[in-house]
Design a protein around this motif. Structure first.
Motif, mmCIF file in Angstrom:
data_model
loop_
_atom_site.group_PDB
_atom_site.id
_atom_site.type_symbol
_atom_site.label_atom_id
_atom_site.label_comp_id
_atom_site.label_asym_id
_atom_site.label_seq_id
_atom_site.Cartn_x
_atom_site.Cartn_y
_atom_site.Cartn_z
ATOM 1 N N MET A 1 0.536 -1.269 -0.027
ATOM 2 C CA MET A 1 0.107 0.212 -0.145
ATOM 3 C C MET A 1 0.707 1.210 0.016
ATOM 4 O O MET A 1 1.722 1.580 0.910
ATOM 5 C CB MET A 1 -1.254 -0.085 1.252
ATOM 6 N N THR A 2 0.689 1.945 -0.625
ATOM 7 C CA THR A 2 1.549 3.090 -1.374
ATOM 8 C C THR A 2 1.216 4.032 0.296
ATOM 9 O O THR A 2 0.343 4.247 0.495
ATOM 10 C CB THR A 2 1.288 3.850 -2.559
ATOM 11 N N LYS A 3 1.608 5.552 0.482
ATOM 12 C CA LYS A 3 1.574 6.584 1.449
ATOM 13 C C LYS A 3 0.651 7.185 1.025
ATOM 14 O O LYS A 3 -0.290 7.363 2.074
ATOM 15 C CB LYS A 3 3.216 7.597 1.469
ATOM 16 N N ASP A 4 0.055 7.694 0.037
ATOM 17 C CA ASP A 4 -0.925 7.983 -0.636
ATOM 18 C C ASP A 4 -2.015 7.706 -0.614
ATOM 19 O O ASP A 4 -3.487 7.686 -0.293
ATOM 20 C CB ASP A 4 -1.328 8.412 -1.745
ATOM 21 N N GLN A 5 -2.124 5.968 -0.351
ATOM 22 C CA GLN A 5 -3.120 4.804 -0.685
ATOM 23 C C GLN A 5 -3.604 5.032 0.746
ATOM 24 O O GLN A 5 -4.838 5.096 1.781
ATOM 25 C CB GLN A 5 -2.999 3.290 -0.872
ATOM 26 N N LYS A 6 -2.759 4.998 2.029
ATOM 27 C CA LYS A 6 -2.784 4.868 2.993
ATOM 28 C C LYS A 6 -3.018 6.479 3.988
ATOM 29 O O LYS A 6 -4.090 5.656 4.669
ATOM 30 C CB LYS A 6 -1.748 4.604 4.118
ATOM 31 N N VAL A 7 -2.634 6.999 3.492
ATOM 32 C CA VAL A 7 -3.744 8.729 3.986
ATOM 33 C C VAL A 7 -4.877 8.571 3.645
ATOM 34 O O VAL A 7 -6.441 9.057 4.306
ATOM 35 C CB VAL A 7 -2.869 9.319 3.114
ATOM 36 N N VAL A 8 -5.215 7.968 2.538
ATOM 37 C CA VAL A 8 -6.656 8.179 1.662
ATOM 38 C C VAL A 8 -7.570 7.233 2.886
ATOM 39 O O VAL A 8 -8.658 7.224 3.219
ATOM 40 C CB VAL A 8 -6.941 7.764 0.089
ATOM 41 N N LYS A 54 -6.635 -2.006 8.690
ATOM 42 C CA LYS A 54 -5.778 -2.615 8.866
ATOM 43 C C LYS A 54 -5.616 -1.626 10.042
ATOM 44 O O LYS A 54 -5.745 -1.313 10.385
ATOM 45 C CB LYS A 54 -4.634 -2.258 7.899
ATOM 46 N N ASN A 55 -5.030 -2.768 11.245
ATOM 47 C CA ASN A 55 -5.377 -2.328 12.728
ATOM 48 C C ASN A 55 -3.747 -0.999 12.057
ATOM 49 O O ASN A 55 -4.578 -0.079 13.549
ATOM 50 C CB ASN A 55 -4.274 -3.823 13.512
ATOM 51 N N THR A 56 -3.084 -1.072 12.055
ATOM 52 C CA THR A 56 -2.151 0.455 11.799
ATOM 53 C C THR A 56 -2.714 1.263 11.356
ATOM 54 O O THR A 56 -2.510 2.419 12.415
ATOM 55 C CB THR A 56 -1.259 0.059 11.372
ATOM 56 N N LEU A 57 -4.176 1.582 10.565
ATOM 57 C CA LEU A 57 -4.478 2.347 9.788
ATOM 58 C C LEU A 57 -5.323 2.663 11.010
ATOM 59 O O LEU A 57 -5.812 4.072 10.656
ATOM 60 C CB LEU A 57 -4.980 2.124 8.631
ATOM 61 N N LEU A 58 -6.506 1.830 11.270
ATOM 62 C CA LEU A 58 -7.747 2.377 12.225
ATOM 63 C C LEU A 58 -6.957 3.184 13.905
ATOM 64 O O LEU A 58 -6.931 3.935 14.284
ATOM 65 C CB LEU A 58 -7.852 0.439 13.059
ATOM 66 N N GLN A 59 -5.652 2.143 13.875
ATOM 67 C CA GLN A 59 -4.796 3.463 15.676
ATOM 68 C C GLN A 59 -4.863 4.682 14.988
ATOM 69 O O GLN A 59 -4.780 5.447 15.823
ATOM 70 C CB GLN A 59 -3.853 2.450 15.927
ATOM 71 N N LYS A 60 -4.192 5.027 13.510
ATOM 72 C CA LYS A 60 -3.879 5.871 13.175
ATOM 73 C C LYS A 60 -5.494 6.966 13.520
ATOM 74 O O LYS A 60 -5.333 8.150 13.359
ATOM 75 C CB LYS A 60 -2.922 5.915 12.006
ATOM 76 N N ALA A 61 -5.889 6.657 12.232
ATOM 77 C CA ALA A 61 -7.466 7.196 12.095
ATOM 78 C C ALA A 61 -7.671 7.392 13.646
ATOM 79 O O ALA A 61 -8.224 8.502 13.601
ATOM 80 C CB ALA A 61 -8.380 6.278 11.577
#
Length: 195
Positions: A1-8, A54-61
């Motif tokens: 997953m690219t950085k932009d995709q993660k941001v989205v 994804k757990n890391t993305l959920l936590q960041k959100a």
């Protein structure tokens, strides 16, 4: 997953969580495509939004959400995670519980309900029994109406009771003057004799 995709992806999760009052994180791992699809379909019927994250993305959100500190839930973010957003506090828990009657999963990881955090699957039954706001209001109204209904019932029966007492009292009043009348002349007659 690219950085932009993660941001989205983080922004999508934030949009889901932004004004959510009921947030569940569940483990759907082990459900095949058909069962997972069935779970989502049942969630949709009950107005529960389900999103595998994804757990890391959920936590960041969650860290970026203002007004709520979700950090108590972070310890449960292991393995496969799906967030469930609902307006009704107990709806996701009931869905998980009912679905588990046939399957081993989904399992509750954690939940944020009525400004309280619940971590662990052992909280599932308690969460399933939480009354919705509408149910609580209905019970309160019922409790308040009960004494009022008794008062109204008593007031409606009161005129009949007053009439019945008046009828009982009326013969007693008629008898009383008849009894008093003979005694009064005798008392008058005795009084002059005493003079």
């Amino acid at each position: 997953m690219t950085k932009d995709q993660k941001v989205v992806a983080i922004q999508e999760i934030k949009d889901l969580l932004q004004d959510a009052k009921v947030v569940y994180v569940a483990d759907l791992e082990g459900l095949n495509a058909g069962k997972s699809s069935d779970f989502r379909r049942q969630a949709f019927k009950q107005n529960i939004k389900v999103k595998v994250v994804k757990n890391t993305l959920l936590q960041k959100a969650m860290e970026q959400i203002e007004g709520v500190d979700y950090s108590e839930m972070f310890q449960s973010f292991k393995g496969n995670s799906a967030i469930m957003i609902s307006e009704t506090a107990s709806a996701p828990a009931k869905l998980i519980r009912d679905f588990r009657k046939k399957e081993e999963k989904p399992a509750l990881k954690s939940a944020f309900v009525q400004e309280t955090f619940y971590v662990g699957d052992n909280n599932l039954e308690m969460l399933a029994n939480i009354k919705s706001r509408e149910e609580m209001i209905g019970e309160i109204i019922g409790l308040l109406q009960s004494p009022i209904q008794r008062v109204v019932s008593a007031l409606q029966n009161k005129p009949e009771t007053v009439e019945a007492k008046a009828e009982e009292a009326a013969p007693a009043v008629e008898e009383a003057p008849a009894t008093e009348t003979p005694e009064t002349p005798a008392a008058e007659g005795e009084a002059p004799a005493a003079e």
